[in-house]
Write an enzyme that holds these catalytic residues in place. Structure first.
Site, PDB file in Angstrom:
ATOM      1  N   ALA A  46      37.498  52.201  33.931  1.00  0.00           N
ATOM      2  CA  ALA A  46      36.585  51.707  32.610  1.00  0.00           C
ATOM      3  C   ALA A  46      35.999  49.870  33.075  1.00  0.00           C
ATOM      4  O   ALA A  46      35.610  49.243  32.597  1.00  0.00           O
ATOM      5  CB  ALA A  46      36.741  52.904  31.548  1.00  0.00           C
ATOM      6  N   ARG A  51      40.450  39.380  34.480  1.00  0.00           N
ATOM      7  CA  ARG A  51      41.499  38.788  35.626  1.00  0.00           C
ATOM      8  C   ARG A  51      41.117  38.625  36.673  1.00  0.00           C
ATOM      9  O   ARG A  51      41.047  37.737  37.787  1.00  0.00           O
ATOM     10  CB  ARG A  51      42.862  38.997  35.425  1.00  0.00           C
ATOM     11  CG  ARG A  51      43.229  38.198  34.256  1.00  0.00           C
ATOM     12  CD  ARG A  51      44.567  39.579  34.282  1.00  0.00           C
ATOM     13  NE  ARG A  51      45.122  40.754  33.596  1.00  0.00           N
ATOM     14  CZ  ARG A  51      45.102  41.990  33.549  1.00  0.00           C
ATOM     15  NH1 ARG A  51      46.890  41.576  33.897  1.00  0.00           N
ATOM     16  NH2 ARG A  51      45.153  42.809  33.432  1.00  0.00           N
ATOM     17  N   GLN A 110      33.184  56.056  29.304  1.00  0.00           N
ATOM     18  CA  GLN A 110      34.131  55.256  28.124  1.00  0.00           C
ATOM     19  C   GLN A 110      33.188  53.763  27.666  1.00  0.00           C
ATOM     20  O   GLN A 110      33.533  52.578  28.817  1.00  0.00           O
ATOM     21  CB  GLN A 110      35.124  54.911  28.216  1.00  0.00           C
ATOM     22  CG  GLN A 110      36.091  53.832  27.262  1.00  0.00           C
ATOM     23  CD  GLN A 110      37.556  53.263  27.793  1.00  0.00           C
ATOM     24  OE1 GLN A 110      37.808  53.001  29.073  1.00  0.00           O
ATOM     25  NE2 GLN A 110      38.380  52.964  26.385  1.00  0.00           N
ATOM     26  N   THR A 116      44.002  51.914  27.399  1.00  0.00           N
ATOM     27  CA  THR A 116      43.800  52.882  28.582  1.00  0.00           C
ATOM     28  C   THR A 116      44.173  54.417  27.849  1.00  0.00           C
ATOM     29  O   THR A 116      43.827  55.770  28.588  1.00  0.00           O
ATOM     30  CB  THR A 116      45.350  52.409  29.287  1.00  0.00           C
ATOM     31  OG1 THR A 116      46.729  52.124  28.335  1.00  0.00           O
ATOM     32  CG2 THR A 116      45.217  51.412  30.030  1.00  0.00           C
ATOM     33  N   TYR A 138      45.635  55.323  38.021  1.00  0.00           N
ATOM     34  CA  TYR A 138      45.058  54.158  37.059  1.00  0.00           C
ATOM     35  C   TYR A 138      43.741  53.698  38.746  1.00  0.00           C
ATOM     36  O   TYR A 138      44.218  53.459  39.979  1.00  0.00           O
ATOM     37  CB  TYR A 138      45.776  52.394  36.680  1.00  0.00           C
ATOM     38  CG  TYR A 138      45.952  52.639  35.502  1.00  0.00           C
ATOM     39  CD1 TYR A 138      45.860  53.744  35.033  1.00  0.00           C
ATOM     40  CD2 TYR A 138      46.929  51.786  35.606  1.00  0.00           C
ATOM     41  CE1 TYR A 138      46.647  53.851  33.641  1.00  0.00           C
ATOM     42  CE2 TYR A 138      48.320  52.025  33.971  1.00  0.00           C
ATOM     43  CZ  TYR A 138      47.465  52.938  33.202  1.00  0.00           C
ATOM     44  OH  TYR A 138      47.908  53.046  32.087  1.00  0.00           O
ATOM     45  N   ASP A 140      42.881  51.041  40.162  1.00  0.00           N
ATOM     46  CA  ASP A 140      43.186  49.501  40.277  1.00  0.00           C
ATOM     47  C   ASP A 140      44.365  49.827  40.720  1.00  0.00           C
ATOM     48  O   ASP A 140      45.178  48.813  41.041  1.00  0.00           O
ATOM     49  CB  ASP A 140      43.190  48.353  38.873  1.00  0.00           C
ATOM     50  CG  ASP A 140      44.491  48.686  38.076  1.00  0.00           C
ATOM     51  OD1 ASP A 140      44.638  49.319  37.935  1.00  0.00           O
ATOM     52  OD2 ASP A 140      44.742  47.594  37.379  1.00  0.00           O
ATOM     53  N   ASN A 415      15.277  48.005  85.233  1.00  0.00           N
ATOM     54  CA  ASN A 415      16.066  46.948  84.932  1.00  0.00           C
ATOM     55  C   ASN A 415      14.969  45.968  84.385  1.00  0.00           C
ATOM     56  O   ASN A 415      13.810  45.548  84.775  1.00  0.00           O
ATOM     57  CB  ASN A 415      15.793  46.702  86.251  1.00  0.00           C
ATOM     58  CG  ASN A 415      17.137  44.896  86.492  1.00  0.00           C
ATOM     59  OD1 ASN A 415      18.206  44.715  86.686  1.00  0.00           O
ATOM     60  ND2 ASN A 415      16.720  43.759  86.091  1.00  0.00           N
ATOM     61  N   ARG A 478       0.219  35.535  85.014  1.00  0.00           N
ATOM     62  CA  ARG A 478       0.557  34.638  85.054  1.00  0.00           C
ATOM     63  C   ARG A 478      -1.061  33.481  85.675  1.00  0.00           C
ATOM     64  O   ARG A 478      -0.979  33.837  86.670  1.00  0.00           O
ATOM     65  CB  ARG A 478       1.581  33.731  85.378  1.00  0.00           C
ATOM     66  CG  ARG A 478       2.214  34.342  87.216  1.00  0.00           C
ATOM     67  CD  ARG A 478       3.567  34.247  87.426  1.00  0.00           C
ATOM     68  NE  ARG A 478       3.600  34.413  88.756  1.00  0.00           N
ATOM     69  CZ  ARG A 478       4.714  35.294  89.738  1.00  0.00           C
ATOM     70  NH1 ARG A 478       4.917  35.851  88.867  1.00  0.00           N
ATOM     71  NH2 ARG A 478       4.311  35.168  90.715  1.00  0.00           N
TER      72      ARG A 478
HETATM   73  C1  UD1 Z   1      48.736  49.178  32.649  1.00  0.00           C
HETATM   74  C2  UD1 Z   1      49.991  49.303  32.244  1.00  0.00           C
HETATM   75  C3  UD1 Z   1      51.594  48.853  32.203  1.00  0.00           C
HETATM   76  C4  UD1 Z   1      51.238  48.833  33.544  1.00  0.00           C
HETATM   77  C5  UD1 Z   1      50.384  48.572  34.078  1.00  0.00           C
HETATM   78  C6  UD1 Z   1      50.827  48.631  36.084  1.00  0.00           C
HETATM   79  C7  UD1 Z   1      48.856  50.371  29.709  1.00  0.00           C
HETATM   80  C8  UD1 Z   1      48.567  49.614  28.584  1.00  0.00           C
HETATM   81  N1  UD1 Z   1      49.419  48.985  30.475  1.00  0.00           N
HETATM   82  O1  UD1 Z   1      48.419  47.575  32.150  1.00  0.00           O
HETATM   83  O2  UD1 Z   1      52.383  49.123  31.257  1.00  0.00           O
HETATM   84  O3  UD1 Z   1      52.874  48.588  33.991  1.00  0.00           O
HETATM   85  O4  UD1 Z   1      49.586  49.203  33.935  1.00  0.00           O
HETATM   86  O5  UD1 Z   1      49.623  48.818  36.785  1.00  0.00           O
HETATM   87  O6  UD1 Z   1      48.716  51.086  30.054  1.00  0.00           O
HETATM   88  N2  UD1 Z   1      41.486  50.946  31.517  1.00  0.00           N
HETATM   89  C9  UD1 Z   1      39.692  51.559  31.211  1.00  0.00           C
HETATM   90  N3  UD1 Z   1      39.485  51.872  30.504  1.00  0.00           N
HETATM   91  C10 UD1 Z   1      40.523  50.985  29.431  1.00  0.00           C
HETATM   92  C11 UD1 Z   1      41.623  49.974  29.635  1.00  0.00           C
HETATM   93  C12 UD1 Z   1      41.358  49.894  31.108  1.00  0.00           C
HETATM   94  O7  UD1 Z   1      39.797  52.573  32.247  1.00  0.00           O
HETATM   95  O8  UD1 Z   1      39.897  50.896  27.632  1.00  0.00           O
HETATM   96  C13 UD1 Z   1      41.486  51.155  33.318  1.00  0.00           C
HETATM   97  C14 UD1 Z   1      41.344  50.228  33.789  1.00  0.00           C
HETATM   98  O9  UD1 Z   1      39.795  50.127  34.408  1.00  0.00           O
HETATM   99  C15 UD1 Z   1      42.314  50.064  35.035  1.00  0.00           C
HETATM  100  C16 UD1 Z   1      43.512  50.841  34.220  1.00  0.00           C
HETATM  101  O10 UD1 Z   1      42.596  51.622  32.972  1.00  0.00           O
HETATM  102  O11 UD1 Z   1      41.909  50.536  35.838  1.00  0.00           O
HETATM  103  C17 UD1 Z   1      44.594  49.846  33.916  1.00  0.00           C
HETATM  104  O12 UD1 Z   1      43.839  48.920  33.001  1.00  0.00           O
HETATM  105  P1  UD1 Z   1      44.485  47.291  33.138  1.00  0.00           P
HETATM  106  O13 UD1 Z   1      44.274  46.797  31.663  1.00  0.00           O
HETATM  107  O14 UD1 Z   1      44.355  46.791  34.833  1.00  0.00           O
HETATM  108  O15 UD1 Z   1      46.171  47.260  32.565  1.00  0.00           O
HETATM  109  P2  UD1 Z   1      47.452  46.837  33.076  1.00  0.00           P
HETATM  110  O16 UD1 Z   1      47.247  46.004  31.899  1.00  0.00           O
HETATM  111  O17 UD1 Z   1      48.041  46.251  34.185  1.00  0.00           O
HETATM  112 MG    MG Z   2      46.137  47.410  35.766  1.00  0.00          MG
END
Ligand code: UD1
Ligand code: MG
Length: 504
Positions: A46, A51, A110, A116, A138, A140, A415, A478
């Site tokens: 979400a 960054r 969300q 998270t 995750y 990402d 051709n 032609r």
């Molecule tokens: C998170 C972990 C960290 C871990 C790292 C690994 C937490 C608090 N921290 O940090 O311990 O080392 O991943 O990559 O979990 N997301 C939502 N909704 C929200 C927030 C985030 O869906 O409200 C999703 C984001 O889209 C993303 C994933 O959760 O895909 C991780 O969020 P991100 O903000 O990247 O967490 P990190 O700071 O990387």
């Molecule tokens: Mg992350």
């Protein structure tokens, strides 16, 4: 281990026997493991990804030829049926949903991203009904391998821990949460980088953000997550401490290669992950008998299939849903996208092929462009500086040099001479050109569509053809050539006289 080969692939949850994994069903595209205890998978996607500095949601960015979320969804689908997979969407929810809609998974919205932990909590209505285990991935972190997640599930389902998370020892764990263990090795807590004490900062065991929990214990305790951190967010990483306090154990499964759980937070990490996907794909293809010349220069999407003994030359890009048969050659610097190539197809260097089909033994290039929706039948040839659009080249037809063929149906063994142009557009509409079997179109012909040229007909070189040419006829369109004897000599004489006058 029992064999239950007759069961439906992906029927997680409908089987209940003593051991965790009871069968492995192989399908050409993926391996599906049927497990005793059902696993529900939640994929968090979400966040905007501040960054990334992008207007596009992070999980829509692409690596290895697919949106990040699609990779994670595909991995999840090799472990559970779509009814047990949910993606949490928020930023650009509609586009994110659409990007993986075909997979049949469920979605949780969300609207406000409060962390998270909050992302999972918000799906409680759909998720808490699901018994068994809850795995959280995750969106990402697209590099995780199915085999690693399978090990995580086994460790959780076969042991007694309330949850297992994936960790890795990293030389530089900057940005990751640190895993804090007790003296017996259990996980006491996960502490985010920004609240780490100096001793915790020095710890190298990082949280990869992948967890498998016992669903009943997770839902019993999840409300104990408090937004008591500088960001005021609900952190999923509080769950190990919460479960431990309640008298349960949480384990960390260390993986060898932290690269596998690389989280993408910025563009540099996106490029790195893309490079890893490319490398994985090239290695897999080489293992299956495809020759890649200077492989490090070649880009192939993970969705592409290539047959044995095909040779791919340096800097080729093979993208999207492309399938390539055996014994083909893909020339240097060619770009092939969403196309189907049969066996023994030759693509010369610097050729672009888009949404087109080339049958067995067909060839195109060097320097050809098959722009869109073309069908080149067996043995047909498209030469240098030839552009095709929505054109069918029937078996054995040839357009060797410098031509544009648009909205055309070119008969078998026709051709097409160098410089032939179909004038398919009148400024308002596109029109079709049809050329019958065995016809011969002389060089530099202008074929004004709509137009039909009959089978076996000839078109004289340099003609502008505006009317139907009957089969076996010769069409000449032609100006007739006229020779004026000694004209040039007289012209030169005249020039000399004028020059002499000017000098005197
Ligand atoms: C998170 C972990 C960290 C871990 C790292 C690994 C937490 C608090 N921290 O940090 O311990 O080392 O991943 O990559 O979990 N997301 C939502 N909704 C929200 C927030 C985030 O869906 O409200 C999703 C984001 O889209 C993303 C994933 O959760 O895909 C991780 O969020 P991100 O903000 O990247 O967490 P990190 O700071 O990387
Ligand atoms: Mg992350």
């Amino acid at each position: 281990m029992h064999s239950t080969a007759g069961e439906q692939p992906g029927a997680v949850g409908q089987v209940s026997r003593a051991r965790a994994i009871t069968s492995v069903n192989r399908t050409p595209s993926r391996i599906i493991v049927v497990m005793h205890k059902p696993v529900t998978i939640v994929i968090l996607g979400a966040g905007l990804g501040t960054r990334m500095k992008s207007r596009q949601a992070k999980v829509l960015h692409r690596a290895g030829g697919k949106p990040l979320l699609q990779h994670v969804v595909d991995t999840a689908l090799s472990l559970a049926p779509p009814e047990r997979i949910f993606a949490v969407v928020g930023h650009q929810a509609d586009q994110v949903r659409q990007s993986v809609a075909a997979s049949g998974i469920g979605f949780i919205e969300q609207t406000e991203q409060k962390g998270t932990g909050h992302a999972v909590l918000i799906g409680r209505d759909s998720l808490a009904r699901m018994d068994g285990y809850l795995m959280i991935l995750y969106g990402d972190s697209p590099l995780l391998r199915t085999a690693t997640l399978r090990r995580l599930i086994e460790r959780e389902t076969e042991g007694s821990a309330a949850g297992v998370l994936i960790s890795a020892l990293m030389d530089d764990p900057t940005g990751y949460g640190r895993v804090i263990r007790d003296e017996r090795g259990g996980v006491l807590d996960v502490v985010e980088q920004n609240v780490c004490t100096p001793e915790q900062l020095a710890m190298r065991e990082a949280n990869m953000g992948i967890y498998c929990f016992r669903a009943d214990l997770f839902w019993k305790h999840v409300d104990e997550i408090r937004p008591n951190n500088p960001a005021g967010e609900y952190y999923l990483t509080d769950m190990p401490a919460i479960l431990t306090r309640a008298g349960h154990t949480v384990e960390a499964m260390q993986i060898e290669d932290p690269g596998e759980a690389l989280g993408i937070n910025d563009r540099a990490q996106l490029a790195l992950v893309d490079a890893i996907f490319r490398e994985r794909k090239r290695s897999a293809l080489m293992a299956e008998g495809v020759t890649l010349i200077k492989p490090e220069t070649i880009t192939i999407d993970s969705t592409v299939e290539i047959g044995m003994d095909t040779i791919v030359e340096p800097f080729a890009q093979i993208l999207g849903t492309t399938t390539i048969g055996e014994n083909c050659r893909i020339g240097a610097c060619s770009i092939i996208r969403d196309s189907a190539l049969g066996d023994a197809v030759e693509i010369g260097a610097f050729t672009v092929v888009n949404t087109s089909t080339l049958e067995r033994g067909a060839s195109a290039g060097p320097f050809a462009r098959l722009r869109m929706l073309n069908h080149v039948e067996a043995g047909a040839h498209i030469g240098n500086f030839v552009e095709l659009k929505k054109t069918r080249m029937r078996a054995g037809a040839k357009a060797g040099h410098l031509a544009y063929l648009g909205d055309s149906d070119i008969g078998a063994r026709v051709n097409i001479g160098a410089g032939t142009i179909t004038c398919n557009y009148d400024g308002y509409k596109k029109h079709a050109t049809e050329i019958g079997e065995g016809a011969f179109v002389g060089s530099n012909s202008t074929l004004v569509a709509p137009l039909e040229i009959g089978a076996g007909a000839y078109v004289a070189a340099g003609s502008v053809i505006t009317q139907t040419v009957p089969p076996d006829a010769l069409a000449i369109g032609r100006g007739r050539q006229e020779n004026k004897p000694e004209w040039a000599m007289k012209r030169r004489k005249l020039a000399k006289t004028v020059e002499a006058k000017n000098v005197s």
